[in-house]
Write an enzyme that holds these catalytic residues in place. Structure first.
Site, PDB file in Angstrom:
ATOM      1  N   HIS A   1     100.518  36.196  -5.096  1.00 49.51           N
ATOM      2  CA  HIS A   1     100.546  37.296  -6.063  1.00 49.51           C
ATOM      3  C   HIS A   1      99.141  37.568  -6.599  1.00 49.51           C
ATOM      4  O   HIS A   1      98.680  38.714  -6.650  1.00 49.51           O
ATOM      5  CB  HIS A   1     101.464  36.942  -7.238  1.00 49.51           C
ATOM      6  CG  HIS A   1     102.921  37.019  -6.943  1.00 49.51           C
ATOM      7  ND1 HIS A   1     103.506  38.134  -6.391  1.00 49.51           N
ATOM      8  CD2 HIS A   1     103.924  36.126  -7.157  1.00 49.51           C
ATOM      9  CE1 HIS A   1     104.818  37.920  -6.263  1.00 49.51           C
ATOM     10  NE2 HIS A   1     105.087  36.708  -6.719  1.00 49.51           N
TER      11      HIS A   1
ATOM     12  N   HIS B   1     103.031  30.559  -3.602  1.00 55.56           N
ATOM     13  CA  HIS B   1     103.746  31.792  -3.935  1.00 55.56           C
ATOM     14  C   HIS B   1     102.992  32.553  -5.024  1.00 55.56           C
ATOM     15  O   HIS B   1     102.722  33.758  -4.898  1.00 55.56           O
ATOM     16  CB  HIS B   1     105.156  31.422  -4.412  1.00 55.56           C
ATOM     17  CG  HIS B   1     105.984  32.578  -4.878  1.00 55.56           C
ATOM     18  ND1 HIS B   1     107.084  33.035  -4.186  1.00 55.56           N
ATOM     19  CD2 HIS B   1     105.893  33.364  -5.988  1.00 55.56           C
ATOM     20  CE1 HIS B   1     107.619  34.048  -4.830  1.00 55.56           C
ATOM     21  NE2 HIS B   1     106.918  34.270  -5.947  1.00 55.56           N
ATOM     22  N   GLU B   2     102.632  31.835  -6.094  1.00 53.50           N
ATOM     23  CA  GLU B   2     101.922  32.483  -7.193  1.00 53.50           C
ATOM     24  C   GLU B   2     100.489  32.860  -6.793  1.00 53.50           C
ATOM     25  O   GLU B   2      99.960  33.888  -7.227  1.00 53.50           O
ATOM     26  CB  GLU B   2     101.896  31.562  -8.419  1.00 53.50           C
ATOM     27  CG  GLU B   2     103.268  31.109  -8.907  1.00 53.50           C
ATOM     28  CD  GLU B   2     104.186  32.260  -9.291  1.00 53.50           C
ATOM     29  OE1 GLU B   2     103.693  33.401  -9.439  1.00 53.50           O
ATOM     30  OE2 GLU B   2     105.394  32.035  -9.426  1.00 53.50           O
TER      31      GLU B   2
END
Length: 269
Positions: free
Chosen positions: A62, A58-59
């Site tokens: 980003h 998820h990170e």
């Protein structure tokens, strides 16, 4: 020479992440083969490590999107290594989400990587950077539920189905929650670039309390909690995951509470 080493160190896959993936693989194998003496412990380790892997991805999503958007600093900060220890707030990014899973079976996202927004130009780019995280959870949910909606569960051990169902619940809940247009969540990051300066200024003082407000509503307002999980269950059923798989997965995950007779009857029967 120094520059080359720095770039390699900032973009190669971290041994920490590889270790987490190894734990996920080994414990997943233990659940699948019923090798573990205590099935609940194996489910706990498998789901927790898989959840942390999804948080890292998820990170990473980003950071990778920010890199292509113009923020080249994400490489030197180590965000492209998938190492959870380099995040701006490791406790919020990893510790808090795991705690929420243990406490309430909710995939509540935590803190994030620090993006230097001043390097990125264009509102669409800012929105895409924020949207990349929840979209990763959506993709992870599709992968977890694939055996269910593809009808490929023949021969899959019941406890592994439980674990996969609960992991899918976490991904769906994380995708929904993180898409909310609430300050502190990615959903707000998607819409923020399109808000007027005046509205952003009015929201700024209360922004640090957005995640806390979501936490309070979910855990202390039964109507909100019930409505949220009804939505999650509806989506899971649409993806072929029944209430039995997700709920029993949570029961086995919380092994310290003792064996659930209904869930165990399907395993033993």
């Amino acid at each position: 020479m120094t520059t080359s080493t720095t770039r390699h160190g900032g973009r190669g896959i971290s041994p920490v992440f590889i270790g987490i993936v190894a734990v996920m693989a080994v414990t997943g194998w233990a659940v699948w083969t019923d090798f573990a003496t205590a099935a609940g412990v194996a489910v706990f380790l498998f789901v927790t490590s898989a959840w942390i892997v999804s948080l890292c991805l998820h990170e990473y999503a980003h950071a990778r999107t920010a890199l292509h958007g113009g923020d080249i600093s994400v490489g030197t900060k180590g965000y492209l290594t998938l190492n959870p220890l380099v995040y701006a707030h490791p406790l919020l990014s990893i510790g808090l989400p795991v705690l929420f899973v243990i406490m309430g079976g909710i995939g509540l996202p935590g803190g994030a990587v620090f993006i230097e927004r001043g390097r990125i130009h264009g509102r669409w780019k800012h929105s895409l950077i924020s949207a990349a995280g929840p979209l990763t959870n959506v993709l992870f949910a599709v992968v977890c539920t694939a055996p269910f909606w593809l009808g490929a569960l023949d021969g899959v051990p019941v406890i592994f189905r439980y674990a996969l169902g609960f992991l899918a619940l976490l991904q769906v809940s994380a995708a929904i929650l993180n898409s909310l247009p609430v300050p502190g969540l990615d959903g707000y990051g998607v819409v923020e670039p399109w808000l007027s300066y005046g509205i952003r200024r009015r929201i700024e003082p209360v922004a640090p309390y957005g995640l806390l407000a979501v936490f309070a509503l979910l855990f202390f307002v039964p109507e909100v909690n019930n409505a949220f999980f009804d939505l999650v269950d509806t989506i899971l059923r649409g993806l072929g995951v029944g209430d039995l798989e997700s709920r029993c997965g949570y029961e086995y995950y919380r092994f310290w509470t003792g064996e659930n007779e209904i869930c165990a009857s399907y395993v033993n029967g």
